[in-house]
Each structure stands twice: as structure tokens, then as C-alpha cells.
Design a protein around this motif. Structure first.
Motif, PDB file in Angstrom:
ATOM      1  N   THR A  28      47.592  47.340  37.420  1.00 29.62           N
ATOM      2  CA  THR A  28      46.353  46.752  36.518  1.00 29.62           C
ATOM      3  C   THR A  28      44.857  47.930  37.069  1.00 29.62           C
ATOM      4  OG1 THR A  28      46.020  45.976  38.812  1.00 29.62           O
ATOM      5  CG2 THR A  28      46.780  44.551  36.959  1.00 29.62           C
ATOM      6  N   GLY A  29      45.431  49.059  37.699  1.00 31.88           N
ATOM      7  CA  GLY A  29      44.646  49.985  38.193  1.00 31.88           C
ATOM      8  C   GLY A  29      43.717  49.878  39.694  1.00 31.88           C
ATOM      9  N   GLU A  30      43.945  48.577  40.001  1.00 31.95           N
ATOM     10  CA  GLU A  30      43.435  47.880  41.274  1.00 31.95           C
ATOM     11  C   GLU A  30      43.698  48.116  42.011  1.00 31.95           C
ATOM     12  OE1 GLU A  30      41.993  43.690  41.104  1.00 31.95           O
ATOM     13  OE2 GLU A  30      43.531  43.438  39.227  1.00 31.95           O
ATOM     14  N   GLU A  31      42.889  48.526  43.154  1.00 31.92           N
ATOM     15  CA  GLU A  31      42.569  48.613  44.834  1.00 31.92           C
ATOM     16  C   GLU A  31      43.756  47.464  45.325  1.00 31.92           C
ATOM     17  OE1 GLU A  31      40.800  50.334  48.810  1.00 31.92           O
ATOM     18  OE2 GLU A  31      39.282  49.412  46.720  1.00 31.92           O
ATOM     19  N   ILE A  32      44.324  47.988  46.266  1.00 30.11           N
ATOM     20  CA  ILE A  32      45.241  47.058  46.555  1.00 30.11           C
ATOM     21  C   ILE A  32      44.654  46.276  48.571  1.00 30.11           C
ATOM     22  CG2 ILE A  32      47.824  46.827  47.893  1.00 30.11           C
ATOM     23  CD1 ILE A  32      49.123  48.798  46.486  1.00 30.11           C
ATOM     24  N   THR A  33      44.221  45.423  48.218  1.00 27.27           N
ATOM     25  CA  THR A  33      43.934  45.027  48.995  1.00 27.27           C
ATOM     26  C   THR A  33      44.775  43.595  49.693  1.00 27.27           C
ATOM     27  OG1 THR A  33      42.046  43.367  48.095  1.00 27.27           O
ATOM     28  CG2 THR A  33      41.701  45.631  47.937  1.00 27.27           C
ATOM     29  N   PRO A  34      43.288  43.357  50.513  1.00 26.07           N
ATOM     30  CA  PRO A  34      44.902  42.263  51.435  1.00 26.07           C
ATOM     31  C   PRO A  34      44.856  40.629  50.410  1.00 26.07           C
ATOM     32  CG  PRO A  34      43.271  42.836  53.221  1.00 26.07           C
ATOM     33  CD  PRO A  34      43.076  43.202  52.372  1.00 26.07           C
ATOM     34  N   GLU A  35      43.871  40.625  49.626  1.00 22.54           N
ATOM     35  CA  GLU A  35      43.731  39.633  48.518  1.00 22.54           C
ATOM     36  C   GLU A  35      44.366  39.904  47.766  1.00 22.54           C
ATOM     37  OE1 GLU A  35      40.274  39.436  51.509  1.00 22.54           O
ATOM     38  OE2 GLU A  35      41.086  41.497  49.967  1.00 22.54           O
ATOM     39  N   ILE A  36      44.888  40.180  47.061  1.00 25.70           N
ATOM     40  CA  ILE A  36      45.586  40.832  45.927  1.00 25.70           C
ATOM     41  C   ILE A  36      46.987  40.883  46.715  1.00 25.70           C
ATOM     42  CG2 ILE A  36      46.738  42.828  44.484  1.00 25.70           C
ATOM     43  CD1 ILE A  36      44.351  42.119  43.029  1.00 25.70           C
ATOM     44  N   ALA A  37      47.226  40.813  47.247  1.00 22.63           N
ATOM     45  CA  ALA A  37      48.254  41.346  48.204  1.00 22.63           C
ATOM     46  C   ALA A  37      48.764  39.708  48.449  1.00 22.63           C
ATOM     47  CB  ALA A  37      48.754  41.226  49.611  1.00 22.63           C
ATOM     48  N   MET A  38      47.534  38.980  48.619  1.00 20.57           N
ATOM     49  CA  MET A  38      48.065  36.872  49.183  1.00 20.57           C
ATOM     50  C   MET A  38      48.432  36.630  47.883  1.00 20.57           C
ATOM     51  SD  MET A  38      48.400  36.028  51.400  1.00 20.57           S
ATOM     52  CE  MET A  38      48.202  34.028  51.956  1.00 20.57           C
ATOM     53  N   VAL A  39      47.822  37.114  46.537  1.00 21.12           N
ATOM     54  CA  VAL A  39      47.987  36.598  45.054  1.00 21.12           C
ATOM     55  C   VAL A  39      49.128  36.702  44.218  1.00 21.12           C
ATOM     56  CG1 VAL A  39      46.966  37.374  42.791  1.00 21.12           C
ATOM     57  CG2 VAL A  39      45.067  37.091  44.671  1.00 21.12           C
ATOM     58  N   THR A  40      48.927  38.016  44.715  1.00 15.23           N
ATOM     59  CA  THR A  40      50.919  38.216  44.779  1.00 15.23           C
ATOM     60  C   THR A  40      51.451  37.425  45.552  1.00 15.23           C
ATOM     61  OG1 THR A  40      50.200  40.219  43.903  1.00 15.23           O
ATOM     62  CG2 THR A  40      52.457  40.420  44.246  1.00 15.23           C
ATOM     63  N   LEU A  41      51.520  37.431  46.451  1.00 13.13           N
ATOM     64  CA  LEU A  41      52.718  37.162  47.210  1.00 13.13           C
ATOM     65  C   LEU A  41      52.769  35.667  47.044  1.00 13.13           C
ATOM     66  CD1 LEU A  41      52.188  38.723  50.543  1.00 13.13           C
ATOM     67  CD2 LEU A  41      54.616  38.784  49.315  1.00 13.13           C
ATOM     68  N   GLY A  42      51.690  35.008  46.848  1.00 11.64           N
ATOM     69  CA  GLY A  42      51.345  33.389  46.806  1.00 11.64           C
ATOM     70  C   GLY A  42      51.787  33.014  45.805  1.00 11.64           C
ATOM     71  N   GLN A  43      52.636  33.312  44.569  1.00 11.21           N
ATOM     72  CA  GLN A  43      52.857  32.928  43.731  1.00 11.21           C
ATOM     73  C   GLN A  43      54.607  33.763  44.018  1.00 11.21           C
ATOM     74  OE1 GLN A  43      51.392  31.756  40.951  1.00 11.21           O
ATOM     75  NE2 GLN A  43      53.290  31.507  39.864  1.00 11.21           N
ATOM     76  N   THR A  44      54.666  34.521  44.267  1.00  8.77           N
ATOM     77  CA  THR A  44      56.087  34.632  44.816  1.00  8.77           C
ATOM     78  C   THR A  44      56.410  33.856  45.554  1.00  8.77           C
ATOM     79  OG1 THR A  44      56.251  37.157  44.476  1.00  8.77           O
ATOM     80  CG2 THR A  44      57.770  35.998  45.373  1.00  8.77           C
ATOM     81  N   ILE A  45      56.261  33.263  46.601  1.00  9.12           N
ATOM     82  CA  ILE A  45      56.644  32.296  47.773  1.00  9.12           C
ATOM     83  C   ILE A  45      56.118  30.991  46.948  1.00  9.12           C
ATOM     84  CG2 ILE A  45      55.628  31.238  49.551  1.00  9.12           C
ATOM     85  CD1 ILE A  45      54.720  34.003  50.319  1.00  9.12           C
ATOM     86  N   LYS A  46      55.124  30.034  46.098  1.00 12.41           N
ATOM     87  CA  LYS A  46      55.459  29.732  45.788  1.00 12.41           C
ATOM     88  C   LYS A  46      56.197  29.116  44.225  1.00 12.41           C
ATOM     89  CE  LYS A  46      52.115  26.652  42.552  1.00 12.41           C
ATOM     90  NZ  LYS A  46      51.090  27.125  41.884  1.00 12.41           N
ATOM     91  N   GLU A  47      56.837  30.367  43.499  1.00 15.12           N
ATOM     92  CA  GLU A  47      57.578  30.100  42.866  1.00 15.12           C
ATOM     93  C   GLU A  47      59.358  29.872  43.795  1.00 15.12           C
ATOM     94  OE1 GLU A  47      57.782  33.589  40.180  1.00 15.12           O
ATOM     95  OE2 GLU A  47      55.720  32.896  39.064  1.00 15.12           O
ATOM     96  N   LYS A  48      58.810  29.881  44.359  1.00 12.58           N
ATOM     97  CA  LYS A  48      60.976  29.876  45.266  1.00 12.58           C
ATOM     98  C   LYS A  48      60.689  29.171  46.093  1.00 12.58           C
ATOM     99  CE  LYS A  48      63.011  33.077  49.099  1.00 12.58           C
ATOM    100  NZ  LYS A  48      63.366  33.607  49.779  1.00 12.58           N
TER     101      LYS A  48
END
Length: 466
Positions: free
Chosen positions: A347-367
């Protein structure tokens, strides 16, 4: 004994070692047509019958001969190849040829030779003690592994390491092998897995003599001539009688010769159900150590080491978010790290805690929402304990079946909330009160018994791993 006689006896021992590693044709036409001309504390000059022999030795069999030389000498000796002089005229010609050949005539680079040995041993060079993160969860296992690497066969033998999946058993085991190959070049290290050992034995029986009854000498010599034997995921041989028989004799041959043996598994020896008693008793004769899931501080250390090694643009706040949300094992921890890094790059976005939570949140939710059914749970438990589903559903009440059956009951209730009556029907028509007792029994054991807790964690990881 005269020096030349000493050389002759020494070289005979080296050739005997090499003979185990090559075909009879190669040994008869190439290897045997050499002799030891000079030997000192640092190097050995080996002369070949002609230039053809020397070239073949240099290109194809140098590493094999070098390893055998180091083993017999019990230290690192530089192997130098030459050609036996026939006459003065020939000497001049050979000298000129050697100059023309250039680098081919020179001994191999030590790092190149080490990499060849690592590959031949079945190891992967990236697994070292230097890049292995130690925490409270693996502190004892790491200390034992380092002691074994320093003094193989002398302190702890055999060593049995067990843990759930993705907690670093393979890394630690291979670090032992890589350390020994680097610091004790005369030793022969063999790394394999329970599955590979089984498949190799089957191939050896099918292709060997004895009408399929016996493993070939090549297979046996590969393992029984090792100075250090590393076998990963030994649980794979459970329930396989022929493999267990071969492994038992291999273990005995090495142990009696005081060779180092290191074994890993997903469970301790006492929890195996389809492993011969004589094998599990051998495991118990040494030191047994477990590895737990990494704590928060260790997870942070693992991620920071990964970031610093690859110079990834991930700050400590993001690492803390990953470490807080992914707690199961190192494999999933690093997987989450890579998903966040890949997302940011895409995406070219800077990695922030918010971006990390969005990515991890989806992964954890699916799991967490991944559905499992009763058959999947039954199959996972049977695979873990190396038993058949028909036995779980059957009427037998042997010790080897009672625990796995109760674990199935507990997990079905815990993960699917199926009624007790339906669970009983699924498991061969058992009364619902039997199911209730089994569920309550495992629930209580989870509070008191670490092994049961680890079993449940391991089976859940099998169910939910991608």
C-alpha cells in the motif's frame, strides 16, 4: 614402525571411511588409486596415480576425503592433492599442468567446505545459536543444547526436547549440528526427521537385497557411522513397527559407541501410546527438557532481532502490538510480522500501531471464527496421539485410549458446544453421562497437569494452523 608404514596404516583407515560413502566402482577406479605421501600437524599431501584421478578427486570427492581425514586425525587437517611423479620429464609436464589448472589445484576455501558439510549433513546454515533468542520459555533447553555442542557425547546423552509446534525445537537442534561442524570439523553430523528416516528405510528395503526384509548397509552406515545423530519429530515413527525396530538398533549402536543423540518431539516420552517401551525407556535414560510458549518479553526480543537483521521499517510500538496479540508460537509471531510488512509495502503506507491492529485484527478474527466439526477434532486428536479413530469409537478402555477419548470429548464440547448426547452418539453410542465425566475430567486436569494443558494447546494448534 617406519614413517612410511605409519602413513600407510593411517591412509588405510581414511580409505575405509571413504569407502562407506561412495560406490564400489568409484572406490575401485578413483579413491583406491591414491596414497599418502606426507603428513604433518597441519596438512596431508595425497598423491594420485594420474591427472585424471586428481581432477575427479578435486571436483567430486574432495569433501568426502577431507571429512574422513579429519575424523581419523581427530582434528582439522588441510588436504592437498598432487600427482605421483613418474619421471623427470613427467615431473616437468605435471608442474606445467598444475600452473595451467590454477585454482583447481588449490585446496578448497574453508567456508565452501563447511557449507558442503552442512548440506551433506542435512542441516540448514541459517539456524545458529547466535540468532536464537533465549527467554524463560527455553532457557534450560538452550543451556543443554550449548553444552552438548561444546562436548558432544560427554555430558548429556541422549537429549530429548519436546514442545508444541513452532516454538524453536528445530532451530535449536540444527544450531547444535552447525556449531559442531564449524568447531569440530572431524566429526560427522547427521540431521534427519522421523518422516525422512522412515521413508529412507522403506526405499532401502525396496531397493536392497534380502528380498525386501532388511535395510541396506548404505542406509545403516549413514546413521550408525555418525558422531552426532539429530532426529527431529520422532513422534512420526509411533505405530510403525519396522521403523521402530531399525531406529532402536541405530540408537543402541550409537549410544554404546558414546555418540551424541538429540531427539525432538511434540510430546514427552511417557505420553506416547504407540511407541515401543524399549524405545521410550531409552529416551528416559537421558535428559528430557520442554520448551513453553514465549512470554511477552521474549516475543518482543524475537521481533526486534528480526527487524534489526533485515533493517525493516517497523518501530517498537508496532512490535509491541504484534507481541501482545500473537501469543501462540514463534512461527505465527513471525508470520504476523511478515503480513504487516507486506501490507505496508503493497500500500505504500507507513507502518503504525493502527495499521498493525487492522491487519492483526482481521487475522485474529478469522482465526477465532474458523469453524471446526467433530470429525476434524477426532482426526486431529488421533493424529496427535498416533491412534485410529475406530479405536476411539470402539469399546476398548485401555490406558492408551482413555485419555485421547476424553480429550476428544472435551474439545468437541469446548469448540463446538455440541450437546452431550450427540457427542456420545458420535463416539460409538456412549452414554451422555460418560461424556460429561470425560469433559469434566479434562477440565480438572487442565488446572493441575501441565502435560494435559500442553496436549490441548498442541491439538488446537493443529486444528487452527493454516
Amino acid at each position: 614402525m617406519k614413517p612410511e608404514e605409519n602413513f600407510k596404516e593411517f591412509w588405510k583407515k581414511v580409505l575405509a571411511e571413504v569407502q562407506l560413502e561412495v560406490t564400489p566402482v568409484v572406490f575401485g577406479t578413483i579413491i583406491s588409486r591414491t596414497h599418502l605421501e606426507q603428513l604433518d600437524d597441519n596438512s596431508a599431501l595425497v598423491l594420485c596415480a594420474d591427472e585424471f584421478i586428481r581432477k575427479n578427486m578435486e571436483k567430486k570427492y574432495f569433501a568426502i576425503v577431507q571429512e574422513a581425514l579429519n575424523r581419523i586425525a581427530k582434528k582439522d587437517i588441510k588436504l592437498v592433492l598432487g600427482v605421483k611423479p613418474i619421471s623427470t620429464t613427467t615431473d616437468k609436464k605435471i608442474g606445467q599442468d598444475a600452473k595451467d589448472l590454477g585454482p583447481l589445484f588449490q585446496p578448497k576455501d574453508p567456508n565452501e567446505l563447511l557449507n558442503e558439510k552442512i548440506n551433506k549433513s542435512g542441516l540448514t546454515s541459517k539456524y545458529t545459536f547466535e540468532n536464537y533468542i533465549t527467554g524463560k520459555n527455553n532457557q534450560l533447553a538452550t543451556a543443554i543444547a550449548k553444552a552438548v555442542a561444546e562436548k558432544p557425547g560427554e555430558i548429556y546423552n541422549p537429549v530429548f526436547i519436546y514442545s508444541g509446534v513452532g516454538l524453536g525445537k528445530t532451530h535449536l537442534m540444527q544450531a547444535i549440528g552447525n556449531f559442531i561442524l564449524k568447531n569440530k570439523p572431524g566429526m560427522k553430523v547427521i540431521y534427519t526427521t522421523g518422516e525422512s528416516f522412515t521413508n529412507e528405510m522403506i526405499d532401502a528395503i525396496q531397493s536392497g537385497k534380502g528380498k525386501g526384509r532388511y535395510a541396506s548397509n548404505d542406509f545403516r552406515n549413514k546413521y550408525r557411522k555418525a558422531d552426532v545423530f539429530l532426529i527431529d519429530d520422532i513422534q512420526f515413527i509411533a505405530g510403525k513397527d519396522a521403523t521402530q525396530e531399525e531406529f532402536f538398533h541405530t540408537f543402541n549402536a550409537l549410544y554404546l559407541s558414546q555418540k551424541q543423540i538429540v531427539i525432538t518431539s511434540d510430546k514427552p516420552p511417557k505420553d506416547f501410546t504407540n511407541l515401543e517401551e524399549r524405545i521410550s525407556s531409552r529416551f528416559n535414560s537421558g535428559i528430557i527438557v520442554d520448551m513453553q510458549t514465549p512470554d511477552f518479553e521474549t516475543r518482543i526480543a524475537i521481533l526486534r532481532a528480526r527487524r534489526d537483521k533485515d533493517i525493516d521499517p517497523i518501530n517498537n510500538e508496532v512490535i509491541n502490538v504484534i507481541a501482545e496479540n500473537v501469543t501462540s508460537n514463534v512461527r505465527e509471531l513471525e508470520g504476523a510480522y511478515l503480513r504487516i510488512l507486506s501490507y505496508a509495502k503493497a500500500t505504500g503506507e507507513e507502518i503504525t500501531p493502527e495499521i498493525a491492529m487492522v491487519t492483526l485484527g482481521q487475522t485474529i478474527k478469522e482465526k477465532n471464527k474458523k469453524p471446526v466439526n467433530m470429525n476434524e477434532i477426532l482426526n486431529a486428536v488421533c493424529s496427535y496421539y498416533s491412534i485410529k479413530s475406530s479405536d476411539i469409537k470402539g469399546k476398548k478402555r485401555t490406558k492408551e485410549l482413555v485419555l485421547p477419548r476424553q480429550v476428544v470429548m472435551y474439545l468437541i464440547k469446548d469448540l463446538t458446544n455440541t450437546p452431550y448426547i450427540s457427542i456420545g452418539d458420535f463416539l460409538g453410542g456412549r452414554d451422555h453421562t460418560t461424556v460429561m465425566y470425560g469433559v469434566d475430567k479434562i477440565g480438572q486436569d487442565l488446572k493441575d497437569k501441565q502435560t494435559i494443558k500442553q496436549d490441548i494447546v498442541n491439538v488446537k494448534q493443529m486444528l487452527f494452523s493454516v
